[in-house]
Scaffold this motif. Structure first.
Motif, PDB file in Angstrom:
ATOM      1  N   LEU A  37      25.129  32.556  74.848  1.00 29.87           N
ATOM      2  CA  LEU A  37      26.007  31.556  74.553  1.00 29.87           C
ATOM      3  C   LEU A  37      26.046  30.302  75.268  1.00 29.87           C
ATOM      4  O   LEU A  37      25.653  30.162  76.561  1.00 29.87           O
ATOM      5  N   ARG A  38      26.566  29.331  74.742  1.00 27.37           N
ATOM      6  CA  ARG A  38      26.524  27.791  75.520  1.00 27.37           C
ATOM      7  C   ARG A  38      27.871  27.185  75.274  1.00 27.37           C
ATOM      8  O   ARG A  38      28.480  27.327  74.443  1.00 27.37           O
ATOM      9  N   PRO A  39      28.485  27.098  76.518  1.00 29.52           N
ATOM     10  CA  PRO A  39      27.843  27.130  77.883  1.00 29.52           C
ATOM     11  C   PRO A  39      27.833  28.702  78.286  1.00 29.52           C
ATOM     12  O   PRO A  39      28.238  29.478  77.745  1.00 29.52           O
ATOM     13  N   SER A  40      26.826  28.928  79.443  1.00 31.53           N
ATOM     14  CA  SER A  40      26.607  30.326  79.587  1.00 31.53           C
ATOM     15  C   SER A  40      27.738  30.829  80.251  1.00 31.53           C
ATOM     16  O   SER A  40      27.706  32.109  80.136  1.00 31.53           O
ATOM     17  N   TRP A  41      28.851  30.235  80.880  1.00 34.90           N
ATOM     18  CA  TRP A  41      29.725  30.828  81.401  1.00 34.90           C
ATOM     19  C   TRP A  41      30.654  31.685  80.596  1.00 34.90           C
ATOM     20  O   TRP A  41      31.373  32.761  80.821  1.00 34.90           O
ATOM     21  N   LEU A  42      30.545  31.345  79.020  1.00 31.76           N
ATOM     22  CA  LEU A  42      31.178  32.066  78.036  1.00 31.76           C
ATOM     23  C   LEU A  42      30.560  33.584  77.878  1.00 31.76           C
ATOM     24  O   LEU A  42      31.434  34.416  77.135  1.00 31.76           O
ATOM     25  N   GLN A  43      29.275  33.773  78.345  1.00 30.84           N
ATOM     26  CA  GLN A  43      28.714  35.051  78.252  1.00 30.84           C
ATOM     27  C   GLN A  43      29.636  36.251  78.783  1.00 30.84           C
ATOM     28  O   GLN A  43      29.726  37.292  78.175  1.00 30.84           O
ATOM     29  N   ALA A  44      29.852  36.058  79.924  1.00 27.75           N
ATOM     30  CA  ALA A  44      30.613  37.102  80.788  1.00 27.75           C
ATOM     31  C   ALA A  44      31.719  37.446  80.004  1.00 27.75           C
ATOM     32  O   ALA A  44      32.438  38.521  79.783  1.00 27.75           O
ATOM     33  N   PRO A  45      32.926  36.348  80.019  1.00 27.22           N
ATOM     34  CA  PRO A  45      34.274  36.698  79.072  1.00 27.22           C
ATOM     35  C   PRO A  45      33.999  37.495  77.804  1.00 27.22           C
ATOM     36  O   PRO A  45      35.001  38.611  77.471  1.00 27.22           O
ATOM     37  N   ALA A  46      32.920  37.104  77.174  1.00 25.08           N
ATOM     38  CA  ALA A  46      32.687  37.742  75.777  1.00 25.08           C
ATOM     39  C   ALA A  46      32.599  39.426  75.997  1.00 25.08           C
ATOM     40  O   ALA A  46      32.792  40.298  75.361  1.00 25.08           O
ATOM     41  N   LEU A  47      31.695  39.476  76.978  1.00 26.14           N
ATOM     42  CA  LEU A  47      31.349  40.774  77.365  1.00 26.14           C
ATOM     43  C   LEU A  47      32.397  41.763  77.770  1.00 26.14           C
ATOM     44  O   LEU A  47      32.747  42.605  77.519  1.00 26.14           O
ATOM     45  N   VAL A  48      33.256  41.095  78.679  1.00 28.06           N
ATOM     46  CA  VAL A  48      34.318  41.582  79.007  1.00 28.06           C
ATOM     47  C   VAL A  48      35.374  42.143  77.906  1.00 28.06           C
ATOM     48  O   VAL A  48      36.134  43.295  77.945  1.00 28.06           O
TER      49      VAL A  48
END
Length: 816
Positions: A37-48
């Motif tokens: 995902l862009r920006p990359s910091w969205l990757q962690a919240p989505a996984l959580v």
């Protein structure tokens, strides 16, 4: 309760956890290897968010639940307060049981209130139970007057909802003296089903109530007019002393006093604490059937007066007694100074017929010394014996059985055939006849009666022929122990009667015997030889017999025929009328002078023979009932018990036919069963027992007897008194065992003080709460917040992914 203990998964926990782990691994792998995902910091919240959704769904699959229960109602105790009449007896320490119960119940209410528990619901019971208020208890308006104690019935009513529906504990305050103890177990079963515990509080001590009772009254069923009646009475009392003066008073239907006797009770018995007394009321029967009432009167107040009165009906029979007299004496005497004469035999017959109740038929032998049949009937006219050809000596069983009494005196045995002698024996044994043998020169052993059927029915053992003849004068003594016998009742006044008996004349001789038979009553003895009987009596079969060993008249009776008061007519010397060929009658002398005939010259002698004939005839069935005669074998019927009865079937004498005769009896009470009576060969009667209803309240009940003889229906009705005793006073000791067993079986306790009841009341309330509480697991995933959380997580993840941008993949360049 722990978290895991509330889980109720539909699938195994391991499987659910395994699936959740796999889903988490897939989610992580997709986040790492998938498009970033862009920006990359969205990757962690989505996984959580995805992992949180997986965890929440896993928690829902584990099916967590919470326990839910229904609210319980507040329960309370109830007090069953005994209000029966026995509660008027002595309390444990002082006062009455009722006063003790009231105080204890009031103190219990106060103790429960102080402990924060609701006050008890109060029920009073006796024959039934009713709810009373605390105010009524405080006011003391409810008094113990119940005539029965029905504890089991009160418990059953309480268990079925006879009070409030939230009763959890019942406290029985009573002395335990209940009449339905057999139903206690069933009542406790009802309490258990209703979730009610039972505790007990025992009150009272063993002090008999002050109460006197007519325990037994046994009047005869039928009597003859103007005859002496003896009514035995048994009495019982509690709480009285021997010094207290009671009285028995007998009154007729008009209220006229007939007899009165003082009563002093004995000292209390050590085992029961009750006193007793026995009396015999004596009076002369009236001319017609009369109803009487017997009352027991005494000083002070009694617990109840219901058992101080007893009524009965005396049936007066007017049929004349029939006496057959066979006498060998032939003599007459002058009577007074105006030319009147009286025959020696007539001294007995005139006394009997003078009562108007007795008919005498007299036979005499041509010679008393001829030992073969030579009897003929005679009539008397101014002392002369006139032949009565209209009355031959009985030659059939039926003729002999038409008499009530047979008296044989100075007539040798040869005048009677063996068949006639056996008829007399059967008549005594089966028909209740009275037989008397009197002494003389040709009586007992000197009349050859030893070892004959008649020797068997006489109350003495005879000597061998000639050994018993005793021709010397002898004085007699009437023992004090037999002076109350009916034949010795010359006058109603006891002192006057004793004085008369003390003047009994001597005899000129008698027939001596070996002894009186066992069971015989010796009514007179030789003064110098107390072991030698002069007069003896006994019951034999249904009938009676007497041995009168002197001569009732003639030479040996020269003195006794003059047993009289000072103003009796003068009795002259003996004038022989002859025996055998010398027997003569003088028709010219049979005509009595025109002057009034003097009264009986020997009133005491006359009274003796009248008494004797009546006593001998008392059991004769001829004047009682012709074919069926019922009787009661106990003094009175008692409610709730069996009444023994018997019936004599007089229409048949063959034992074989008697054994198959069908006779029944029943009480004249609606619903009373007819009981078939069983033949008793030894007693020669039909016997059985009738159930008396426990709720019978009548003072008298009729017993109906019935049978058939050929085509004829036979019945008899016998009245029977009913002894109505207040069962509340028949026992004074509290029933500790019953109250203890009741508490143990009821799941409660035996209480002593009101404070000791608090713990029992709390335990019962807790047990009721635990019993009535209903709990079940309720899944928490059914609540909307859980599913809302799942949707929120999924929605947030979707928003993040939509917002993210996909970066295109840059191809990798290679050089050759």
């Amino acid at each position: 309760m722990t978290f895991f203990s509330s889980l109720q998964p539909a699938l195994p926990v391991a499987l659910i956890v395994g699936l959740a782990a796999c889903a988490a691994v897939v989610a992580v792998a997709s986040a790492v290897r998938g498009r970033p995902l862009r920006p990359s910091w969205l990757q962690a919240p989505a996984l959580v968010l995805r992992l949180g959704t997986i965890a929440l769904l896993t928690f829902i699959l584990l099916n967590p639940s919470v326990n839910v229960s229904t609210p319980t109602k507040t329960s309370r105790s109830a007090v069953l307060l005994d209000a029966s009449a026995s509660m008027t007896l002595a309390g444990t320490e002082s006062g009455t049981r009722w006063e003790e119960s009231q105080k204890w119940t009031r103190d219990l209410g106060a103790a429960l209130k102080s402990a924060g528990l609701p006050e008890p619901e109060i029920h009073k019971f006796a024959g039934d139970s009713t709810i009373i208020s605390s105010a009524e208890l405080q006011a003391g308006n409810s008094l113990p007057d119940g005539q029965q104690t029905k504890l089991a019935a009160a418990l059953e009513k309480l268990a079925s909802g006879g009070g409030s529906t939230n009763i959890d504990h019942v406290i029985v305050v009573s002395d335990g003296c209940t009449q339905d103890a057999t139903r206690i177990s069933a009542a406790l079963g009802g309490l258990h089903d209703a979730g009610i515990r039972a505790s007990t509080k025992l009150v009272g001590r063993d002090v008999p109530a002050r109460n006197a009772t007519l325990l037994s009254v046994l009047p005869p069923r039928m009597v003859r007019a103007q005859s002496r009646v003896i009514v035995p009475v048994e009495l019982e009392a509690g709480g009285v002393t021997p010094k207290e003066n009671f009285e028995l008073i007998l009154r007729d239907a008009d209220g006229t006093e007939v007899a009165r006797q003082p009563v002093h009770f004995s000292s209390p018995a050590p085992d029961s604490g009750f006193s007793s007394a026995s009396r015999k009321l004596s009076f002369v029967s009236p001319a017609q059937t009369t109803r009487y009432t017997l009352e027991l009167s005494g000083p002070g107040k009694e617990a109840t007066l219901e058992d101080n009165r007893f009524s009965f009906t005396l049936e007066v029979v007017t049929t004349k007694l029939r006496v057959l007299l066979a006498e060998g004496t032939h003599a007459k005497r002058s009577l007074g100074s105006e030319g009147h004469f009286v025959n020696d035999i007539e001294m007995i017959t005139a006394a009997c017929t003078g009562t108007g109740e007795i008919e005498c038929v007299t036979f005499t032998p041509v010679s008393q010394y001829v030992d073969k049949p030579n009897l003929f009937a005679v009539k008397f006219a101014n002392g002369e014996m006139l032949v009565d050809s209209s009355r031959p000596f009985p030659t059939t069983r039926e003729e002999l059985h038409s008499y009530d009494v047979i008296m044989v005196s100075d007539v040798p045995v040869g005048n009677f055939s063996p068949e006639q002698m056996q008829w007399v024996v059967d008549w005594v044994v089966e028909r209740g006849g009275g037989f008397l043998m009197a002494g003389g020169n040709t009586a007992f052993d000197t009349g050859n009666y030893d070892r004959t059927p008649w020797e068997k029915i006489t109350p003495v053992d005879m000597l061998d022929y000639g050994d018993g003849h005793y021709g010397k004068a002898l004085e007699v003594t009437i023992p004090l122990s037999v002076r109350t016998h009916p034949i010795w009742q010359m006058t109603p006044d006891a002192k006057e009667n004793a004085a008369i008996l003390d003047t009994h004349p001597k005899f000129g001789g008698m027939n001596r015997v070996r002894r009186a038979k066992p069971g015989a009553t010796v009514l007179a003895v030789v003064q110098d030889e107390p072991e030698q009987p002069v007069i003896a009596a006994q019951n034999y079969g249904r009938g009676r017999s007497i041995a009168y060993l002197p001569d009732p008249n003639g030479g040996w009776g020269e003195f006794v025929i003059r047993w009289s008061a000072d103003n009796a007519p003068t009795l002259g010397d003996r004038i022989e009328l002859g025996q055998g060929a010398s027997l003569t009658t003088h028709p010219s002398e049979a005509r009595a002078p025109a002057t009034p005939r003097p009264p009986h010259p020997s009133p005491h002698y006359a009274a003796f023979w009248v008494n004797t004939m009546k006593w001998l005839a008392e059991n004769s069935i001829r004047w009682r009932r012709d074919k069926l005669s019922g009787k009661i074998l106990t003094a009175q019927a008692r409610p709730g018990t069996l009444l023994p009865v018997a019936a004599e079937f007089l229409a048949e004498s063959d034992p074989a036919k008697m054994a198959v005769q069908e006779i029944g009896a029943r009480l004249d009470v609606p619903g009373s069963p007819r009981i078939r009576l069983i033949y008793d060969r030894d007693r020669r009667e039909f016997a059985g027992s009738l159930p008396v209803p426990a709720d019978l309240t009548a003072k008298e009940v009729q017993v109906l007897f019935d049978t058939t003889a050929g085509r004829e229906s036979l019945t008899d009705v016998v009245p029977c008194g009913v002894l109505i005793q207040n069962s509340e006073y028949t026992r004074s000791a509290p029933d500790t065992a019953l109250m203890t067993e009741l508490a143990q079986a009821g799941g409660g306790e035996v209480l002593t003080t009101p404070e000791s009841a608090i713990a029992a009341c709390r335990a019962a309330s807790e047990a009721r709460a635990a019993r009535d509480s209903r709990a079940w697991p309720q899944p928490i995933w059914s609540h909307w917040p859980w599913w809302t959380a799942v949707l929120v997580l999924l929605g947030l993840e979707w928003v993040l992914r939509r917002a993210g941008r996909y970066s295109p993949q840059t191809p990798v360049s290679t050089s050759a």
